[in-house]
Design a protein around this motif. Structure first.
Motif, PDB file in Angstrom:
ATOM      1  N   SER A   1      -9.945  93.132-123.696  1.00  0.00           N
ATOM      2  CA  SER A   1     -10.502  92.136-122.495  1.00  0.00           C
ATOM      3  C   SER A   1     -10.965  93.182-121.123  1.00  0.00           C
ATOM      4  CB  SER A   1      -9.070  91.929-121.883  1.00  0.00           C
ATOM      5  OG  SER A   1      -8.378  92.546-121.659  1.00  0.00           O
ATOM      6  N   ARG A   2     -11.358  92.441-120.026  1.00  0.00           N
ATOM      7  CA  ARG A   2     -11.640  92.542-119.193  1.00  0.00           C
ATOM      8  C   ARG A   2     -10.340  93.392-118.751  1.00  0.00           C
ATOM      9  NH1 ARG A   2     -13.379  87.677-114.672  1.00  0.00           N
ATOM     10  NH2 ARG A   2     -11.834  87.676-115.395  1.00  0.00           N
ATOM     11  N   ALA A   3      -8.766  93.193-118.310  1.00  0.00           N
ATOM     12  CA  ALA A   3      -8.612  93.409-117.801  1.00  0.00           C
ATOM     13  C   ALA A   3      -7.793  95.063-118.638  1.00  0.00           C
ATOM     14  CB  ALA A   3      -6.791  92.526-118.020  1.00  0.00           C
ATOM     15  N   GLU A   4      -8.351  95.257-119.659  1.00  0.00           N
ATOM     16  CA  GLU A   4      -8.151  96.342-120.270  1.00  0.00           C
ATOM     17  C   GLU A   4      -9.044  97.462-119.728  1.00  0.00           C
ATOM     18  OE1 GLU A   4      -5.624  95.174-124.463  1.00  0.00           O
ATOM     19  OE2 GLU A   4      -7.547  95.080-124.533  1.00  0.00           O
ATOM     20  N   LEU A   5     -10.198  96.924-119.670  1.00  0.00           N
ATOM     21  CA  LEU A   5     -11.524  97.767-119.502  1.00  0.00           C
ATOM     22  C   LEU A   5     -11.093  98.107-117.768  1.00  0.00           C
ATOM     23  CD1 LEU A   5     -14.113  98.579-119.767  1.00  0.00           C
ATOM     24  CD2 LEU A   5     -15.283  96.773-119.596  1.00  0.00           C
ATOM     25  N   ALA A   6     -10.503  97.339-117.129  1.00  0.00           N
ATOM     26  CA  ALA A   6     -10.555  97.502-115.552  1.00  0.00           C
ATOM     27  C   ALA A   6      -9.381  99.065-115.859  1.00  0.00           C
ATOM     28  CB  ALA A   6     -10.277  96.216-114.770  1.00  0.00           C
ATOM     29  N   ARG A   7      -8.085  98.237-116.259  1.00  0.00           N
ATOM     30  CA  ARG A   7      -6.874  99.673-116.232  1.00  0.00           C
ATOM     31  C   ARG A   7      -7.909 101.185-117.055  1.00  0.00           C
ATOM     32  NH1 ARG A   7      -4.459  94.799-117.617  1.00  0.00           N
ATOM     33  NH2 ARG A   7      -3.503  95.785-119.559  1.00  0.00           N
ATOM     34  N   ALA A   8      -8.685 101.047-117.571  1.00  0.00           N
ATOM     35  CA  ALA A   8      -8.605 102.371-118.737  1.00  0.00           C
ATOM     36  C   ALA A   8      -9.653 102.710-117.658  1.00  0.00           C
ATOM     37  CB  ALA A   8      -9.825 102.305-119.914  1.00  0.00           C
ATOM     38  N   LEU A   9     -10.981 102.040-116.915  1.00  0.00           N
ATOM     39  CA  LEU A   9     -11.632 102.626-115.996  1.00  0.00           C
ATOM     40  C   LEU A   9     -10.939 103.362-114.470  1.00  0.00           C
ATOM     41  CD1 LEU A   9     -14.801 100.064-115.914  1.00  0.00           C
ATOM     42  CD2 LEU A   9     -14.991 102.071-116.618  1.00  0.00           C
ATOM     43  N   ALA A  10      -9.919 102.578-114.380  1.00  0.00           N
ATOM     44  CA  ALA A  10      -9.406 103.446-113.479  1.00  0.00           C
ATOM     45  C   ALA A  10      -8.879 104.712-114.092  1.00  0.00           C
ATOM     46  CB  ALA A  10      -7.945 102.653-112.758  1.00  0.00           C
ATOM     47  N   ARG A  11      -8.325 104.790-115.174  1.00  0.00           N
ATOM     48  CA  ARG A  11      -7.272 106.083-115.558  1.00  0.00           C
ATOM     49  C   ARG A  11      -7.989 107.295-115.144  1.00  0.00           C
ATOM     50  NH1 ARG A  11      -4.737 102.072-118.428  1.00  0.00           N
ATOM     51  NH2 ARG A  11      -6.127 102.757-120.851  1.00  0.00           N
ATOM     52  N   VAL A  12      -9.731 106.591-115.913  1.00  0.00           N
ATOM     53  CA  VAL A  12     -10.716 107.670-116.025  1.00  0.00           C
ATOM     54  C   VAL A  12     -10.775 108.344-114.903  1.00  0.00           C
ATOM     55  CG1 VAL A  12     -11.281 107.454-118.457  1.00  0.00           C
ATOM     56  CG2 VAL A  12     -12.815 106.322-116.632  1.00  0.00           C
ATOM     57  N   LEU A  13     -10.966 107.276-113.569  1.00  0.00           N
ATOM     58  CA  LEU A  13     -11.389 108.241-112.335  1.00  0.00           C
ATOM     59  C   LEU A  13     -10.413 108.775-111.905  1.00  0.00           C
ATOM     60  CD1 LEU A  13     -13.116 104.178-111.140  1.00  0.00           C
ATOM     61  CD2 LEU A  13     -14.020 106.572-111.647  1.00  0.00           C
ATOM     62  N   ALA A  14      -9.490 108.608-112.321  1.00  0.00           N
ATOM     63  CA  ALA A  14      -8.371 109.288-111.886  1.00  0.00           C
ATOM     64  C   ALA A  14      -8.013 111.048-112.590  1.00  0.00           C
ATOM     65  CB  ALA A  14      -6.770 108.846-111.823  1.00  0.00           C
TER      66      ALA A  14
END
Length: 311
Positions: free
Chosen positions: A295-308
Motif C-alpha cells: 500500500s501507499r502507507a507501507e511504501l511511505a514507512r519503508a522510505l522513512a526507514r531507508v532514509l534513516a
C-alpha cells in the motif's frame, strides 16, 4: 502474511478517493456511498487498500472515454446465494460488510467474467498489464475469510464486491495509517524509480507523487544509471524492482549506484519470496526489501526507514 486489524470502510474509501481524484483522468467522476456508521471490517488495511486500487485501475481501463467510479460500503443483511455457497457455514452464521467498486465502462462477457480471477488472464493488449491484479485481490479476500463477486454485462459496466467479515470489538477501527510514514518523509524527496512493468511503474509513480516525492522513472537498470549520472540534482532514494528483465538485476544496480553515490538510500521490491530471500543474503543492513503488492502507507514507512538507515 496478512496482519488483520479493524478497518473503517468509510475512512478508507474517502482516503483512496482523494488519491484517485488527483491521479485518474479528469473525465472519470468518483462517487463515495459509505456512511460514517458503517461497521468496521477485520482485514489487513494495507492489502485492502491495494485490492481496491487494483479494482479501480481495471475500472479506469474499462472507461477509456471517461465515466463514473462508484465506491460503496454497507453492512450486509442477506448475502447473495452465490456468496453463501462460497462461504459455506461461515456465511450462515457470520456478519459481513460489502465493499463494492462499480464502473460505467465496457463490461465483460460471461466467458471473460468466468476467467477474471485466473492468474495471468488478461484482456489488455501486450504491455498493458500482467493479469495478476484480480487474482491477487481474490487471494487476499479468500485469505481474509471473505468472498468476492462480479456483476457485469457487456456495455453496461462492472461491479466488483468484496464481502469481508464484520468486526465486533470494542477497539476503535483503524483508518489507513498513511500519516506516520508521510510525516517522516522530507518534502521534495528525489526518488529514482526503476520498474520494467509499465502498469506497475505507473501505480508506484502515483503513490510516490501523492507522498510529495519528485520522481524520475526508468524501465531498466542501464537507463537508471545513465539518468542518475546525467541529472543535475542528487537523488535521495533508489526504488527498484529486483527482476528487471534482460540486463542488470536490481541488486546489482543498487550496489553499483551506491558505490557511485554513497549517500543514496536503497529500497528494493519484488513480488516473489525467493527473490527477496536471495536479496536479503547480499543486502547490507541499510537496504530495505519491500514485498509486492504494497500500500501507499507501507511504501511511505519503508522510505522513512531507508532514509534513516542510509550511510
Amino acid at each position: 502474511m496478512l496482519q488483520p486489524n479493524a478497518v473503517d470502510p468509510h475512512a478508507m474509501l474517502h482516503s483512496l478517493a482523494d488519491m484517485l481524484r488527483r491521479t485518474l483522468d479528469q473525465r472519470i467522476g468518483i462517487v463515495i456511498d459509505a456512511t460514517p456508521d458503517c461497521p468496521p471490517v477485520l482485514a489487513d488495511p494495507g492489502q485492502l487498500e491495494s485490492a481496491l486500487l487494483n479494482i479501480a485501475i481495471n475500472a479506469r481501463d474499462a472507461m477509456p472515454e471517461g465515466g463514473t467510479l462508484h465506491f460503496r460500503a454497507e453492512a450486509c443483511g442477506a448475502l447473495p446465494r452465490e456468496v453463501l455457497n462460497e462461504l459455506g457455514e461461515a456465511g450462515e452464521h457470520g456478519s459481513f460488510v460489502a465493499i463494492s467498486v462499480a464502473d460505467s465502462g465496457t463490461g465483460m462477457t460471461e466467458e471473460v467474467k468466468e476467467r477474471a480471477f485466473e492468474p495471468f488472464f488478461t484482456t489488455k493488449e501486450a504491455g498493458r498489464g500482467t493479469g495478476l491484479g484480480l487474482s491477487t485481490v481474490y487471494g487476499f479476500v479468500k485469505q481474509s475469510k471473505g468472498a468476492i463477486a462480479i456483476a457485469t454485462q457487456p456495455g453496461a459496466g462492472t461491479t466488483v464486491t468484496l464481502y469481508l467479515p464484520q468486526l465486533f470489538d470494542a477497539a476503535p477501527p483503524a483508518a489507513p495509517d498513511d500519516d506516520d510514514g508521510e510525516q517522516a518523509l522530507p518534502a521534495g524527496l528525489r526518488v529514482m524509480l526503476v520498474e520494467d512493468d509499465a502498469e506497475v511503474r505507473k501505480v508506484v509513480h502515483t503513490f510516490l507523487a501523492t507522498l510529495g516525492c519528485e520522481v524520475v522513472a526508468a524501465e531498466n537498470a542501464e537507463q537508471a544509471l545513465v539518468q542518475m549520472e546525467s541529472d543535475t540534482g542528487a537523488f535521495d532514494v533508489l526504488l527498484s524492482d529486483i527482476a528487471l528483465g534482460p540486463g542488470m538485476r536490481g541488486t546489482r544496480l543498487a550496489a553499483e549506484a551506491q558505490q557511485r553515490f554513497p549517500r543514496l538510500a536503497i529500497l528494493l521490491m519484488s513480488g516473489f519470496s525467493s527473490e527477496l530471500l536471495d536479496a536479503d543474503r547480499e543486502a547490507p543492513p541499510s537496504w530495505e526489501l519491500l514485498r509486492k503488492p504494497y500500500s501507499r502507507a507501507e511504501l511511505a514507512r519503508a522510505l522513512a526507514r531507508v532514509l534513516a538507515a542510509r550511510p
